[in-house]
Design a protein around this motif. Structure first.
Motif, mmCIF file in Angstrom:
data_model
loop_
_atom_site.group_PDB
_atom_site.id
_atom_site.type_symbol
_atom_site.label_atom_id
_atom_site.label_comp_id
_atom_site.label_asym_id
_atom_site.label_seq_id
_atom_site.Cartn_x
_atom_site.Cartn_y
_atom_site.Cartn_z
ATOM 1 N N SER A 247 0.822 -1.214 0.000
ATOM 2 C CA SER A 247 0.000 0.000 0.000
ATOM 3 C C SER A 247 0.854 1.262 0.000
ATOM 4 O O SER A 247 0.532 2.246 -0.678
ATOM 5 N N GLU A 248 1.951 1.226 0.741
ATOM 6 C CA GLU A 248 2.794 2.413 0.900
ATOM 7 C C GLU A 248 3.744 2.630 -0.275
ATOM 8 O O GLU A 248 3.992 3.776 -0.672
ATOM 9 N N TYR A 249 4.269 1.545 -0.858
ATOM 10 C CA TYR A 249 5.323 1.688 -1.861
ATOM 11 C C TYR A 249 4.954 1.185 -3.258
ATOM 12 O O TYR A 249 5.297 1.819 -4.255
ATOM 13 N N PHE A 250 4.276 0.025 -3.344
ATOM 14 C CA PHE A 250 4.035 -0.569 -4.659
ATOM 15 C C PHE A 250 2.900 0.118 -5.423
ATOM 16 O O PHE A 250 3.059 0.496 -6.591
ATOM 17 N N ILE A 251 1.738 0.240 -4.771
ATOM 18 C CA ILE A 251 0.559 0.797 -5.447
ATOM 19 C C ILE A 251 0.800 2.227 -5.944
ATOM 20 O O ILE A 251 0.397 2.560 -7.068
ATOM 21 N N PRO A 252 1.454 3.104 -5.158
ATOM 22 C CA PRO A 252 1.743 4.445 -5.697
ATOM 23 C C PRO A 252 2.559 4.402 -6.996
ATOM 24 O O PRO A 252 2.308 5.192 -7.910
ATOM 25 N N ILE A 253 3.519 3.483 -7.084
ATOM 26 C CA ILE A 253 4.322 3.361 -8.315
ATOM 27 C C ILE A 253 3.432 2.950 -9.488
ATOM 28 O O ILE A 253 3.522 3.514 -10.590
ATOM 29 N N LYS B 233 -10.665 4.564 -7.871
ATOM 30 C CA LYS B 233 -10.803 5.893 -8.473
ATOM 31 C C LYS B 233 -9.751 6.876 -7.978
ATOM 32 O O LYS B 233 -9.675 8.003 -8.462
ATOM 33 N N SER B 234 -8.931 6.463 -6.997
ATOM 34 C CA SER B 234 -7.840 7.307 -6.511
ATOM 35 C C SER B 234 -6.873 6.466 -5.693
ATOM 36 O O SER B 234 -7.219 5.355 -5.258
ATOM 37 N N LEU B 235 -5.663 6.979 -5.474
ATOM 38 C CA LEU B 235 -4.698 6.308 -4.616
ATOM 39 C C LEU B 235 -5.237 6.205 -3.193
ATOM 40 O O LEU B 235 -5.055 5.189 -2.520
ATOM 41 N N LYS B 236 -5.910 7.243 -2.740
ATOM 42 C CA LYS B 236 -6.495 7.235 -1.406
ATOM 43 C C LYS B 236 -7.476 6.072 -1.244
ATOM 44 O O LYS B 236 -7.445 5.356 -0.236
ATOM 45 N N ASP B 237 -8.338 5.870 -2.225
ATOM 46 C CA ASP B 237 -9.307 4.766 -2.151
ATOM 47 C C ASP B 237 -8.597 3.418 -2.172
ATOM 48 O O ASP B 237 -9.003 2.492 -1.465
ATOM 49 N N SER B 238 -7.549 3.296 -2.978
ATOM 50 C CA SER B 238 -6.801 2.046 -3.038
ATOM 51 C C SER B 238 -6.160 1.729 -1.694
ATOM 52 O O SER B 238 -6.221 0.592 -1.213
ATOM 53 N N GLN B 239 -5.559 2.734 -1.059
ATOM 54 C CA GLN B 239 -4.892 2.510 0.232
ATOM 55 C C GLN B 239 -5.891 2.219 1.351
ATOM 56 O O GLN B 239 -5.645 1.361 2.200
ATOM 57 N N ASN C 149 -0.361 9.046 -14.681
ATOM 58 C CA ASN C 149 -1.470 8.598 -13.850
ATOM 59 C C ASN C 149 -2.829 8.868 -14.497
ATOM 60 O O ASN C 149 -3.045 9.899 -15.113
ATOM 61 N N LYS C 150 -3.738 7.899 -14.297
ATOM 62 C CA LYS C 150 -5.101 8.020 -14.821
ATOM 63 C C LYS C 150 -6.079 8.450 -13.736
ATOM 64 O O LYS C 150 -7.243 8.759 -14.023
ATOM 65 N N VAL C 151 -5.625 8.428 -12.470
ATOM 66 C CA VAL C 151 -6.477 8.797 -11.336
ATOM 67 C C VAL C 151 -5.688 9.711 -10.405
ATOM 68 O O VAL C 151 -4.476 9.905 -10.565
ATOM 69 N N ASP C 152 -6.374 10.266 -9.409
ATOM 70 C CA ASP C 152 -5.733 11.133 -8.407
ATOM 71 C C ASP C 152 -4.716 10.312 -7.608
ATOM 72 O O ASP C 152 -5.039 9.222 -7.117
ATOM 73 N N ILE C 153 -3.493 10.809 -7.446
ATOM 74 C CA ILE C 153 -2.433 10.045 -6.769
ATOM 75 C C ILE C 153 -2.041 10.673 -5.426
ATOM 76 O O ILE C 153 -0.940 10.440 -4.924
#
Length: 533
Positions: free
Chosen positions: A90-96, A273-279, A498-502
């Motif tokens: 969540s902290e390192y891979f998904i943001p990349i 729909k965003s990095l926030k939602d993914s995390q 990026n295709k979504v908010d990061i």
């Protein structure tokens, strides 16, 4: 076969399918992004549910309870310690992934190394899904259903024949879900089934303990905690299925790969729909994983006291459910088990098709036609590919019955042939900037060769998770050495696409700390210091 159980099973399966297809029919499926990623519109609740339920299949119900029955609670290491790996992801891979705008895990390898590395890893991924993931999911679902409803006796067929029949039933239903409904239908059914699973997480231990205590939950719990206490120990010895030492070596690597690089898992997170939602979704899935022992492992502990000796230990969970639950709840449990098998199967099919269409078929057509390829043609190819690999999986799955040392051990050991080499080259791609593509190819071939030799040709007398860690370190050093001898002329740099908010989730570190404390607490409770004293 109880009529009430069958009726409740059919009713619930119909409701899940109805809700999934009604909801998914409102979303577009005209493009590959719509079909494979639900048009990147999933919020954190859907992401968390999808991650959890795509991970939880009948394999866990069957395999982990079998391991608890045969050994002890050490098997919870796969689920409990995955929380640590998930938080790193969540902290390192998904943001990349989200910053680079990739659609499949091998897409990163194309950006980091070259196109041929992407193609090689895509092929290895497909082999992993077709040979290991999809057949194993079908087999686990078939075992659960056959035992719970006593299908051989009801139909007057052998156990072997019932496995074949049920494998094809699960495979056909799963294929229809994925091919007709697409990724959106899969994520919606995951959300509905996750809710039901948490209800069962409370119901099954309740009825099991009451059955064990002749109507008294208190006496049942007392029996569970006062006798055969070695089964309560999660601190596995070197002779157990999961030695405690392995959670710091190979298991950490396997979990990092699974949650951070496995296509059908990563696809759930990057569809947000965003990095926030993914995390936030990953944090929700972490909490669910920590609650898993209630449903996935406690029944195995109860079964230790109910069934002193079983010939087919893979039947532990379905047999207990059939014996302790009221008929209508047996039907509900069967529907969740079948749903778990179907949704994991769906996710595997969808991701296999994603890899094939986007990483292999589309580049081939573009090269052949020297131009753009219609989305309609790609979707048609993706659906046809799903049909083909589904047929193969259904034909292969029943033969897993001949595997040795337990079903769950088979899953992990065979799966590692394909998965950890991929982890190694992606991980080195993350932490270095000049290691070239040739190092990735050499590393992939070297790792697979060494692992197969050590496990299947010249067996090493060391737990396979420790072997994995050793080969990982050697392969990583080999790749770095090649990078030092022949570095890339231009170092790799991450380019934003990026295709979504990061923007990351602001409060993620607080929740991560709480989740890690809970993870440690589970191990303290199931240890010789507390319950296994």
């Amino acid at each position: 076969m109880n009529l009430t159980a069958v009726s409740s099973f059919l009713l619930f399966m119909f409701l899940v399918a109805f809700i999934s297809f009604i909801k998914s029919s409102r979303s577009r499926k005209a493009t590959t992004t719509d079909f494979f990623f639900a048009n990147r519109t999933n919020g954190y609740l859907v992401i968390g549910s999808s991650l959890f339920f795509s991970n939880i299949s009948s394999n866990q119900f069957i395999g982990e309870n079998e391991s608890v029955y045969i050994n002890n609670m050490s098997v919870i290491g796969w689920g409990a310690t995955s929380v640590f790996a998930m938080l790193i992801v969540s902290e390192y891979f998904i943001p990349i992934y989200l910053k680079s705008g990739i659609m499949t895990t091998p897409d990163f390898l194309e950006k980091r190394y070259d196109k041929s590395t992407k193609v090689l890893v895509s092929v290895v991924f497909l082999f992993s899904y077709i040979i290991n993931l999809l057949p194993a999911v079908l087999y686990g679902g078939a075992i659960a259903f056959s035992s719970m409803f006593n299908v051989p006796a009801f139909l007057g067929i052998s156990y072997w024949e019932s496995i074949w029949l049920l494998v094809f039933i699960v495979g056909i239903i799963g294929s229809l879900y994925s091919i007709i409904g697409g990724f959106k239908a899969i994520t919606i059914s995951d959300t509905v089934l996750s809710t039901c699973m948490f209800i069962l997480a409370l119901i099954i231990p309740y009825y099991g303990l009451r059955y064990l205590g002749d109507g008294s939950i208190h006496l049942g719990l007392e029996t569970l905690l006062s006798s055969k206490k070695t089964h309560l120990n999660a601190i596995g010895s070197e002779t157990d299925a999961v030695p405690f030492s392995t959670i710091f070596t190979g298991m950490l690597i396997v979990n990092l790969y699974y949650w951070g690089m496995e296509q059908y898992i990563v696809q759930q997170a990057i569809a947000g729909k965003s990095l926030k939602d993914s995390q936030k979704g990953i944090a929700l899935a972490c909490l669910a994983k920590l609650l898993c022992p209630l449903l996935i492992n406690i029944p195995g502990l109860i079964a230790v006291h109910m069934y002193p000796s079983l010939t087919n230990t893979a039947e532990v969970f379905p047999l207990l459910v059939k014996d302790v639950l009221p008929a209508f709840l047996v039907g509900l449990t069967a529907s969740v088990l079948l749903g778990a098998a179907i949704t994991t199967y769906n996710a595997g099919l969808n991701s296999s098709s994603t890899l094939f269409v986007l990483n292999l078929y589309k580049p081939y057509l573009q090269k052949k036609t020297n131009g753009e390829v219609s989305e309609r043609r790609l979707l048609r190819a993706g659906k046809l590919f799903q049909i083909c690999i589904s047929l193969f999986a259904m034909l292969f799955a029943p033969f897993i019955i001949f595997s040795q040392n337990g079903f769950y051990n088979y899953l992990q050991k065979v799966g590692s042939i394909f998965t950890i080499p991929i982890f190694t080259i992606i991980f080195i791609g993350f932490i270095t900037r000049r290691v070239p593509a040739i190092a990735a190819k050499v590393g992939m071939i070297f790792f697979i060769t060494c692992y197969v030799l050590s496990q299947f040709i010249f067996p090493v007398k060391l737990h396979f998770l420790h072997v994995l860690a050793i080969i990982f370190v050697i392969t990583a050093l080999l790749m770095i050495a090649i990078g030092s001898a022949a570095p890339m002329k231009t170092p790799y740099t991450l380019k934003l696409d990026n295709k979504v908010d990061i923007i990351p989730w602001k409060n993620r570190h607080y929740y991560s700390f709480i989740l890690l404390i809970l993870m440690v607490l589970i191990y303290v409770i199931f240890s010789p210091a507390v319950l296994a004293k």
